[in-house]
Design an enzyme around this catalytic site. Structure first.
Site, PDB file in Angstrom:
ATOM      1  N   GLN A 147       0.837  -1.200   0.000  1.00 30.58           N
ATOM      2  CA  GLN A 147       0.000   0.000   0.000  1.00 30.58           C
ATOM      3  C   GLN A 147       0.871   1.249   0.000  1.00 30.58           C
ATOM      4  O   GLN A 147       0.366   2.356  -0.064  1.00 30.58           O
ATOM      5  CB  GLN A 147      -0.890   0.012   1.249  1.00 30.58           C
ATOM      6  CG  GLN A 147      -1.806  -1.188   1.350  1.00 30.58           C
ATOM      7  CD  GLN A 147      -2.416  -1.305   2.741  1.00 30.58           C
ATOM      8  OE1 GLN A 147      -3.393  -0.648   3.066  1.00 30.58           O
ATOM      9  NE2 GLN A 147      -1.829  -2.138   3.571  1.00 30.58           N
ATOM     10  N   ASN A 148       2.175   1.034   0.111  1.00 26.65           N
ATOM     11  CA  ASN A 148       3.084   2.172   0.222  1.00 26.65           C
ATOM     12  C   ASN A 148       3.428   2.756  -1.140  1.00 26.65           C
ATOM     13  O   ASN A 148       3.360   2.071  -2.157  1.00 26.65           O
ATOM     14  CB  ASN A 148       4.354   1.754   0.965  1.00 26.65           C
ATOM     15  CG  ASN A 148       4.054   1.326   2.382  1.00 26.65           C
ATOM     16  OD1 ASN A 148       2.985   1.658   2.909  1.00 26.65           O
ATOM     17  ND2 ASN A 148       4.948   0.586   2.983  1.00 26.65           N
ATOM     18  N   ALA A 163       8.755  -4.907  12.376  1.00 24.43           N
ATOM     19  CA  ALA A 163       8.988  -5.696  11.166  1.00 24.43           C
ATOM     20  C   ALA A 163      10.488  -5.870  10.896  1.00 24.43           C
ATOM     21  O   ALA A 163      10.924  -6.941  10.471  1.00 24.43           O
ATOM     22  CB  ALA A 163       8.320  -5.014   9.980  1.00 24.43           C
ATOM     23  N   ASP A 174       6.439   4.472  -1.496  1.00 20.52           N
ATOM     24  CA  ASP A 174       7.801   4.962  -1.266  1.00 20.52           C
ATOM     25  C   ASP A 174       8.885   4.261  -2.074  1.00 20.52           C
ATOM     26  O   ASP A 174      10.065   4.614  -1.962  1.00 20.52           O
ATOM     27  CB  ASP A 174       8.131   4.889   0.233  1.00 20.52           C
ATOM     28  CG  ASP A 174       7.983   3.473   0.805  1.00 20.52           C
ATOM     29  OD1 ASP A 174       8.168   2.491   0.070  1.00 20.52           O
ATOM     30  OD2 ASP A 174       7.675   3.366   2.011  1.00 20.52           O
ATOM     31  N   HIS A 200      -1.621   1.358  -4.235  1.00 21.96           N
ATOM     32  CA  HIS A 200      -1.944   2.778  -4.027  1.00 21.96           C
ATOM     33  C   HIS A 200      -1.039   3.673  -4.862  1.00 21.96           C
ATOM     34  O   HIS A 200      -0.946   4.873  -4.608  1.00 21.96           O
ATOM     35  CB  HIS A 200      -1.857   3.142  -2.537  1.00 21.96           C
ATOM     36  CG  HIS A 200      -2.972   2.523  -1.728  1.00 21.96           C
ATOM     37  ND1 HIS A 200      -2.941   2.422  -0.362  1.00 21.96           N
ATOM     38  CD2 HIS A 200      -4.146   1.969  -2.104  1.00 21.96           C
ATOM     39  CE1 HIS A 200      -4.059   1.831   0.077  1.00 21.96           C
ATOM     40  NE2 HIS A 200      -4.797   1.549  -0.969  1.00 21.96           N
ATOM     41  N   SER A 225      -2.609  -1.480   9.367  1.00 24.34           N
ATOM     42  CA  SER A 225      -3.682  -1.453  10.360  1.00 24.34           C
ATOM     43  C   SER A 225      -4.917  -2.202   9.857  1.00 24.34           C
ATOM     44  O   SER A 225      -5.804  -2.521  10.639  1.00 24.34           O
ATOM     45  CB  SER A 225      -4.073  -0.004  10.654  1.00 24.34           C
ATOM     46  OG  SER A 225      -4.548   0.608   9.470  1.00 24.34           O
TER      47      SER A 225
HETATM   48  P1  NAD Z   1      -1.496   2.610   8.957  1.00 25.35           P
HETATM   49  O1  NAD Z   1      -0.798   3.893   9.275  1.00 25.35           O
HETATM   50  O2  NAD Z   1      -2.963   2.595   8.988  1.00 25.35           O
HETATM   51  O3  NAD Z   1      -0.984   1.426   9.889  1.00 25.35           O
HETATM   52  C1  NAD Z   1       0.364   1.139  10.036  1.00 25.35           C
HETATM   53  C2  NAD Z   1       0.500  -0.083  10.918  1.00 25.35           C
HETATM   54  O4  NAD Z   1       1.884  -0.382  11.043  1.00 25.35           O
HETATM   55  C3  NAD Z   1      -0.065   0.085  12.313  1.00 25.35           C
HETATM   56  O5  NAD Z   1      -0.830  -1.056  12.623  1.00 25.35           O
HETATM   57  C4  NAD Z   1       1.181   0.182  13.207  1.00 25.35           C
HETATM   58  O6  NAD Z   1       0.992  -0.353  14.487  1.00 25.35           O
HETATM   59  C5  NAD Z   1       2.147  -0.673  12.412  1.00 25.35           C
HETATM   60  N1  NAD Z   1       3.560  -0.379  12.658  1.00 25.35           N
HETATM   61  C6  NAD Z   1       4.143   0.801  13.002  1.00 25.35           C
HETATM   62  N2  NAD Z   1       5.484   0.653  13.099  1.00 25.35           N
HETATM   63  C7  NAD Z   1       5.754  -0.642  12.796  1.00 25.35           C
HETATM   64  C8  NAD Z   1       6.948  -1.409  12.708  1.00 25.35           C
HETATM   65  N3  NAD Z   1       8.164  -0.879  12.965  1.00 25.35           N
HETATM   66  N4  NAD Z   1       6.856  -2.726  12.360  1.00 25.35           N
HETATM   67  C9  NAD Z   1       5.645  -3.270  12.101  1.00 25.35           C
HETATM   68  N5  NAD Z   1       4.489  -2.605  12.180  1.00 25.35           N
HETATM   69  C10 NAD Z   1       4.532  -1.302  12.515  1.00 25.35           C
HETATM   70  O7  NAD Z   1      -0.904   2.194   7.579  1.00 25.35           O
HETATM   71  P2  NAD Z   1      -1.539   1.398   6.386  1.00 25.35           P
HETATM   72  O8  NAD Z   1      -2.383   0.311   6.930  1.00 25.35           O
HETATM   73  O9  NAD Z   1      -0.464   1.095   5.471  1.00 25.35           O
HETATM   74  O10 NAD Z   1      -2.489   2.490   5.702  1.00 25.35           O
HETATM   75  C11 NAD Z   1      -2.093   3.832   5.529  1.00 25.35           C
HETATM   76  C12 NAD Z   1      -2.213   4.338   4.089  1.00 25.35           C
HETATM   77  O11 NAD Z   1      -1.360   5.453   3.985  1.00 25.35           O
HETATM   78  C13 NAD Z   1      -1.752   3.335   3.087  1.00 25.35           C
HETATM   79  O12 NAD Z   1      -2.738   3.229   2.147  1.00 25.35           O
HETATM   80  C14 NAD Z   1      -0.494   3.908   2.468  1.00 25.35           C
HETATM   81  O13 NAD Z   1      -0.708   4.087   1.073  1.00 25.35           O
HETATM   82  C15 NAD Z   1      -0.339   5.278   3.013  1.00 25.35           C
HETATM   83  N6  NAD Z   1       0.998   5.480   3.612  1.00 25.35           N
HETATM   84  C16 NAD Z   1       2.125   5.134   2.919  1.00 25.35           C
HETATM   85  C17 NAD Z   1       3.369   5.325   3.495  1.00 25.35           C
HETATM   86  C18 NAD Z   1       4.605   4.928   2.717  1.00 25.35           C
HETATM   87  O14 NAD Z   1       4.575   4.916   1.487  1.00 25.35           O
HETATM   88  N7  NAD Z   1       5.683   4.569   3.423  1.00 25.35           N
HETATM   89  C19 NAD Z   1       3.487   5.867   4.776  1.00 25.35           C
HETATM   90  C20 NAD Z   1       2.316   6.233   5.453  1.00 25.35           C
HETATM   91  C21 NAD Z   1       1.078   6.015   4.865  1.00 25.35           C
END
Ligand code: NAD
Length: 276
Positions: free
Chosen positions: A107-108, A256, A110, A125, A218
């Site tokens: 879903q990222n 992770a 990056d 996404h 999440s």
């Molecule tokens: P979310 O923010 O809803 O949930 C993130 C989850 O990761 C949480 O359950 C949290 O407890 C867990 N988490 C936090 N740190 C962690 C770690 N070190 N190891 C394992 N788990 C950990 O994110 P989502 O479910 O991906 O949804 C958010 C939306 O926002 C996505 O659709 C995404 O496209 C976007 N998003 C993308 C990025 C990126 O590209 N890196 C960053 C933030 C949000």
């Protein structure tokens, strides 16, 4: 909650036996690369409400009425991604390809899975690194270095005068602001359809796997969050990895970047922390 060795052993046994693995990742997999998740206490949506900042009409109206606020938002999104490098979780996931047929569904936006070496990645996404026309055709790729230069320029805009024209010029490689949004990053905003053909492929992958690893998500963002249930429906095992318990036959509590290298070592005797 303390880490549970029995669950790790169970998951590693399933991984060692698996023939087709899907790794479904969310923002948590990139947290240890310095990119905050959006929903946690310090997350982006607390500072920048999504109804204003995560829709196309919202962004366009901000550009005209509050260009400095838009510059602040763009910098908050882009700066951590511009500076990020893959962490041990991305590297462990990439290493899976040496041992078993693996598809990453993320879903990222990056680009870190590809940078870590994963070759089959569905970006449901979208991605910040493809710039597309209004009809969705790719216009060009953007590099992390270009992104970093844009971030530095955005910071200067927040401090100086003539914000709107400078903002338009700065973000032009990424978005054609002011020209009816002629081009934009291939990123799925709120209310938009998931990225194709990746989403269709991801659903097929989920329905054809025998093990799904769900990492750092999440499970609140639909329809993406329906993929683990789709895997369960076809008899696949689902292993969750993350800080909060979610959907899965087994849940590995923790970061992770710590758990995935251990999982790969326990399943295949392969030490991800060593190069090669
Ligand atoms: P979310 O923010 O809803 O949930 C993130 C989850 O990761 C949480 O359950 C949290 O407890 C867990 N988490 C936090 N740190 C962690 C770690 N070190 N190891 C394992 N788990 C950990 O994110 P989502 O479910 O991906 O949804 C958010 C939306 O926002 C996505 O659709 C995404 O496209 C976007 N998003 C993308 C990025 C990126 O590209 N890196 C960053 C933030 C949000």
């Amino acid at each position: 909650m303390p880490f549970d060795e029995t669950s790790l052993k169970t998951a590693a046994g399933w991984l060692a036996d698996a023939k087709r693995v899907v790794v479904f990742t969310g923002a948590g997999v990139s947290a240890e690369s310095g990119i905050d998740t959006f929903r946690d206490n310090t997350g982006l949506w607390r500072r920048f409400p999504p109804e204003r900042f995560a829709t196309l009409p919202g962004l366009l109206s901000l550009a005209v009425t509050e260009p400095d606020e838009l510059a602040r938002f763009l910098r908050a999104v882009l700066a951590p991604i511009a500076a990020a490098r893959p962490n041990l979780a991305h590297l462990a996931i990439a290493r899976l390809e040496h041992h078993v047929e693996t598809t990453v569904v993320t879903q990222n936006i990056d680009g870190l899975h590809q940078e870590a070496g994963s070759t089959r990645v569905r970006e449901i996404h979208g991605t910040l690194f493809d710039v597309v026309s209004p009809t969705g055709h790719k216009v060009r790729s953007l590099s992390r270095a270009e992104l970093a230069r844009m971030v530095a320029a955005l910071e200067r805009i927040e401090r100086g005068p003539f914000k709107l024209p400078r903002l338009v010029r700065t973000v032009r490689p990424l978005m054609g602001l002011g020209r009816g949004l002629a081009h934009r990053p291939r990123v799925v905003l709120f209310g938009e359809h998931l990225a194709e053909p990746d989403w269709t492929s991801a659903q097929e992958d989920a329905a054809a796997c025998d093990l799904m690893l769900v990492v750092g998500t999440s499970g609140e963002v639909y329809p993406a969050a329906s993929l683990p249930e789709r895997a369960t429906d076809v008899g696949a095992r689902v292993v969750g990895v993350g800080l909060e318990t979610g959907y899965g036959d087994v849940w590995l509590h923790g970061k992770a970047g710590e758990l995935l290298p251990r999982l790969v070592t326990d399943a295949f005797g392969d030490d991800v922390t060593r190069r090669g």
